[in-house]
Scaffold this motif. Structure first.
Motif, short mmCIF file in Angstrom:
data_model
loop_
_atom_site.label_atom_id
_atom_site.label_comp_id
_atom_site.label_asym_id
_atom_site.label_seq_id
_atom_site.Cartn_x
_atom_site.Cartn_y
_atom_site.Cartn_z
N LYS A 1 0.80 -1.22 0.08
CA LYS A 1 -0.02 -0.06 -0.09
C LYS A 1 1.00 1.41 0.01
N ASP B 1 -22.64 1.25 -1.61
CA ASP B 1 -21.49 0.65 -0.82
C ASP B 1 -20.25 1.44 -1.48
N ALA C 1 -16.07 1.16 -1.51
CA ALA C 1 -14.71 0.31 -1.00
C ALA C 1 -13.48 0.90 -1.44
N ASN C 2 -12.67 1.45 -0.57
CA ASN C 2 -11.51 2.15 -0.79
C ASN C 2 -10.34 0.90 -0.99
N SER C 3 -9.72 0.64 -1.99
CA SER C 3 -8.82 -0.34 -2.48
C SER C 3 -7.40 0.54 -2.13
N ASP D 1 -6.79 7.38 3.07
CA ASP D 1 -8.16 7.72 3.17
C ASP D 1 -8.65 8.57 2.09
N VAL E 1 -13.89 7.28 4.08
CA VAL E 1 -13.66 6.14 3.58
C VAL E 1 -12.31 5.79 3.93
N PRO E 2 -11.99 4.90 4.75
CA PRO E 2 -10.81 4.74 5.13
C PRO E 2 -10.10 3.81 4.12
N GLY F 1 -8.16 0.70 2.41
CA GLY F 1 -8.51 -0.73 2.57
C GLY F 1 -9.51 -1.13 3.38
N SER F 2 -10.73 -0.35 3.44
CA SER F 2 -11.79 -0.94 4.10
C SER F 2 -13.24 -0.47 3.17
N ARG F 3 -14.35 -1.03 3.74
CA ARG F 3 -15.62 -0.60 3.23
C ARG F 3 -16.74 0.12 4.00
N LEU F 4 -17.46 0.87 3.42
CA LEU F 4 -18.49 1.60 4.09
C LEU F 4 -19.60 1.51 3.37
#
Length: 171
Positions: free
Chosen positions: A44, A73, A75-77, A81, A119-120, A122-125
């Motif tokens: 990352k 939905d 998703a931050n890959s 952030d 939207v952090p 590596g995570s999903r919201l």
């Protein structure tokens, strides 16, 4: 007169102090290098935020009320952030805004507008009626199954086009 020369001679104490003074920055450098190596090893390091928007749905308004909510939905890959700053839609009448629920007492909640949503990395919201959502006024005569276009504007990732399907609130 004889001139006496004072020569510097290393003593055990002086050598120990010099060695300790040299080791402090080397230890700090080693810890920093280890942290950077671990961060880079996760894949990352240096990657920008990359938010994908899926699962768009918008509630069909009930009765004469045209106010409703949309949900997505996110998703931050990426490795950083990002923040959702605003949402626009050509299929809505008037303003479209971000809103969220917050606790205001024992078992009570209130809905209010929010300035942005993080939207952090590596995570999903997932937006929901009990969390963050998009509030809007329905345009035209929506029916179940219609598609409504949206643009989600992110701080780092820029605008992302999305489609939300009109569903009944119980769906």
């Amino acid at each position: 007169m004889s001139e006496r020369r004072h020569l510097w001679r290393p003593t055990r104490r002086r050598l120990t102090d010099t060695l300790l003074a040299a080791l402090a920055p080397i230890a700090a450098f080693s810890v920093a290098l280890g942290g950077l190596t671990t961060w880079a090893g996760t894949g990352k390091a240096g990657t920008p935020a990359h938010v994908e928007v899926t699962g768009g749905r918008v509630f069909l308004p009930y009765g004469d009320n045209r106010d409703t909510a949309a949900f997505f939905d996110l998703a931050n890959s990426g490795g950083a952030d990002d923040r959702l700053l605003r949402v626009t839609s050509t299929g809505a009448d008037g303003d479209v805004s971000l809103s969220g629920h917050r606790a205001v007492g024992a078992g009570a909640a209130a809905k209010g507008s929010v300035a942005s949503v993080t939207v952090p990395a590596g995570s999903r919201l997932s937006m929901s009626p009990h969390g963050v959502d998009v509030t809007l006024r329905a345009g035209g005569r929506w029916q179940v199954g219609d598609w409504v276009p949206f643009t989600l504007h992110f701080e780092r990732g820029g605008p992302v086009e999305a489609i939300a399907v009109v569903v009944r609130p119980a769906a």
